[in-house]
Design a protein around this motif. Structure first.
Motif, PDB file in Angstrom:
ATOM      1  N   GLY A  51      43.339  41.707  36.978  1.00 56.65           N
ATOM      2  CA  GLY A  51      44.713  40.908  36.816  1.00 56.65           C
ATOM      3  C   GLY A  51      45.824  41.316  37.923  1.00 56.65           C
ATOM      4  O   GLY A  51      46.504  40.571  38.142  1.00 56.65           O
ATOM      5  N   GLU A  52      45.661  42.475  38.076  1.00 51.41           N
ATOM      6  CA  GLU A  52      46.832  43.521  38.826  1.00 51.41           C
ATOM      7  C   GLU A  52      46.589  42.613  40.172  1.00 51.41           C
ATOM      8  O   GLU A  52      47.760  42.697  41.253  1.00 51.41           O
ATOM      9  CB  GLU A  52      46.919  44.670  38.896  1.00 51.41           C
ATOM     10  N   TRP A  53      45.636  42.072  40.685  1.00 49.51           N
ATOM     11  CA  TRP A  53      45.636  41.652  42.112  1.00 49.51           C
ATOM     12  C   TRP A  53      45.689  40.125  42.067  1.00 49.51           C
ATOM     13  O   TRP A  53      45.663  39.478  43.125  1.00 49.51           O
ATOM     14  CB  TRP A  53      44.131  41.998  42.597  1.00 49.51           C
ATOM     15  N   GLY A  84      38.039  31.331  43.593  1.00 52.47           N
ATOM     16  CA  GLY A  84      37.978  32.055  44.610  1.00 52.47           C
ATOM     17  C   GLY A  84      39.071  33.055  44.639  1.00 52.47           C
ATOM     18  O   GLY A  84      38.714  34.330  44.957  1.00 52.47           O
ATOM     19  N   ARG A  85      40.166  33.090  44.074  1.00 50.92           N
ATOM     20  CA  ARG A  85      41.056  34.173  43.857  1.00 50.92           C
ATOM     21  C   ARG A  85      40.634  35.170  42.975  1.00 50.92           C
ATOM     22  O   ARG A  85      40.959  36.365  43.053  1.00 50.92           O
ATOM     23  CB  ARG A  85      42.553  33.555  43.758  1.00 50.92           C
ATOM     24  N   LEU A  86      40.156  34.752  41.930  1.00 49.76           N
ATOM     25  CA  LEU A  86      39.546  35.647  40.705  1.00 49.76           C
ATOM     26  C   LEU A  86      38.580  36.503  41.463  1.00 49.76           C
ATOM     27  O   LEU A  86      38.336  37.684  41.076  1.00 49.76           O
ATOM     28  CB  LEU A  86      39.018  34.785  39.943  1.00 49.76           C
ATOM     29  N   LEU A  87      37.634  35.852  42.126  1.00 41.18           N
ATOM     30  CA  LEU A  87      36.363  36.739  42.580  1.00 41.18           C
ATOM     31  C   LEU A  87      36.927  37.747  43.779  1.00 41.18           C
ATOM     32  O   LEU A  87      36.604  38.784  43.934  1.00 41.18           O
ATOM     33  CB  LEU A  87      35.477  35.857  43.440  1.00 41.18           C
ATOM     34  N   ALA A  88      37.813  37.272  44.550  1.00 43.22           N
ATOM     35  CA  ALA A  88      38.760  38.361  45.478  1.00 43.22           C
ATOM     36  C   ALA A  88      39.452  39.345  44.914  1.00 43.22           C
ATOM     37  O   ALA A  88      39.256  40.581  45.434  1.00 43.22           O
ATOM     38  CB  ALA A  88      39.673  37.472  46.452  1.00 43.22           C
ATOM     39  N   ALA A  89      40.008  39.207  43.770  1.00 38.21           N
ATOM     40  CA  ALA A  89      40.593  40.010  43.052  1.00 38.21           C
ATOM     41  C   ALA A  89      39.426  40.936  42.405  1.00 38.21           C
ATOM     42  O   ALA A  89      39.758  42.495  42.188  1.00 38.21           O
ATOM     43  CB  ALA A  89      41.493  39.675  41.791  1.00 38.21           C
ATOM     44  N   ARG A  90      38.376  40.465  41.835  1.00 41.50           N
ATOM     45  CA  ARG A  90      37.210  41.566  41.356  1.00 41.50           C
ATOM     46  C   ARG A  90      36.777  42.478  42.375  1.00 41.50           C
ATOM     47  O   ARG A  90      36.511  43.538  42.337  1.00 41.50           O
ATOM     48  CB  ARG A  90      35.942  40.471  40.890  1.00 41.50           C
ATOM     49  N   GLU A  91      36.854  41.853  43.821  1.00 45.25           N
ATOM     50  CA  GLU A  91      36.362  42.615  45.019  1.00 45.25           C
ATOM     51  C   GLU A  91      37.487  43.889  45.121  1.00 45.25           C
ATOM     52  O   GLU A  91      36.927  45.141  45.625  1.00 45.25           O
ATOM     53  CB  GLU A  91      36.066  41.839  46.263  1.00 45.25           C
TER      54      GLU A  91
END
Length: 303
Positions: free
Chosen positions: A256-258, A184-191
């Protein structure tokens, strides 16, 4: 002449999202191989009803997976032409070779050009079907991009956009290292990356509403959509596990920065083939996503 390839246009290899797509060629080819059956199904559904000797134009053809699927569909119906359009020379060359190998009975035309170029209809042959997969959302003015693509469709033909759907899921909630809920955090970072990518584009224009509305605004009729599922369940095959590694690598590079320092360290371990947590050796990763294809028909002028 069937099977011949020509290159025209004035491409420069630039893309508007800042991603080096040439470096991702191998990853794109791996995805195409994994999703070959899905590509074939979508191509057959969209190619049904095309006229004899039809022309299919693939805008942003990438590694050529869908172009090849369209080529096979046309070959099964007696032949036709596949036109590949991309701004990245390495991708265009690879895709052209792929289509020629997979569908030698169809004519192949390759055009090096930017999908945002308003002169695209003058550079590219008109199509009975114009396909753009995950391309328009990378353009500064998306409605203008749709309008341009609609101009490339022959009267009575269709424009099909693969945009939206459900984001890729591939990890269990708890991967055994780091804090659970990484997916979930990866998808949020992508957004977050996507929001900044679009905000940083020169001359960016918002597109309020959905893709069906954009197709209708471009003058197309009979606007509708279809969905398709990519499902490679656990225990995943070796190619599916490789796809997960590639996806995580891309996510880390792009967004990655997010991520927190802990999550970045977790991802680094998951994609390290020498680490005990390497997902390429895992029997509980999977690939599950859903995409939507929005399409509409260019009206035939009254006699």
């Amino acid at each position: 002449m069937l099977g011949m390839s020509t290159t025209t246009g004035h491409g420069h290899g630039h893309t508007h999202d800042g991603i080096n797509w040439a470096e991702r060629l191998g990853h794109l080819q791996a995805i195409d191989a994994l999703d070959r059956d899905t590509h074939a199904d979508v191509a057959q559904r969209l190619a049904a009803g095309l006229p004899e000797g039809a022309t299919v134009v693939d805008i942003g053809s990438g590694a050529g997976g869908m172009s090849s699927a369209f080529g096979r569909a046309l070959a099964a119906a007696g032949g036709g032409t596949v036109v590949l359009v991309d701004a990245v020379p390495a991708l265009l060359d690879a895709a052209t070779a792929h289509v020629r190998a997979e569908a030698p009975a169809v004519e192949v035309v390759s055009v090096l050009a930017d999908a945002a170029d308003p002169a695209l209809p003058e550079l590219v042959p008109a199509g009975d079907l114009v396909w753009a997969s995950g391309v328009v959302h990378h353009l500064p003015d998306q409605q203008r991009g749709v309008n341009t693509l609609a101009r490339m469709v022959r009267p009575g033909g269709r424009l099909a956009l693969r945009e939206g759907g459900l984001a890729t899921q591939c990890l269990p909630w708890d991967v055994g290292i780091g804090t659970p809920g990484l997916q979930g955090r990866l998808l949020a970072a992508r957004e977050s990356w996507f929001e900044r990518m679009r905000a940083d584009m020169p001359d960016v224009v918002r597109l309020p509403g959905g893709w069906g509305r954009a197709l209708a605004a471009a003058g197309l009729g009979d606007v509708t959509s279809l969905g398709f599922l990519v499902d490679h369940p656990a225990p995943a095959s070796a190619p599916a596990r490789e796809s997960v590694v590639n996806w995580l690598t891309f996510m880390a590079d792009m967004a990655g920065e997010w991520l927190s320092e802990e999550d970045r360290a977790t991802v680094a371990r998951l994609i390290d083939p020498h680490d005990s947590a390497f997902v390429g050796n895992s029997d509980d990763v999977f690939v599950l996503s859903a995409s939507t294809v929005h399409h509409g028909t260019r009206p035939v002028p009254p006699a």
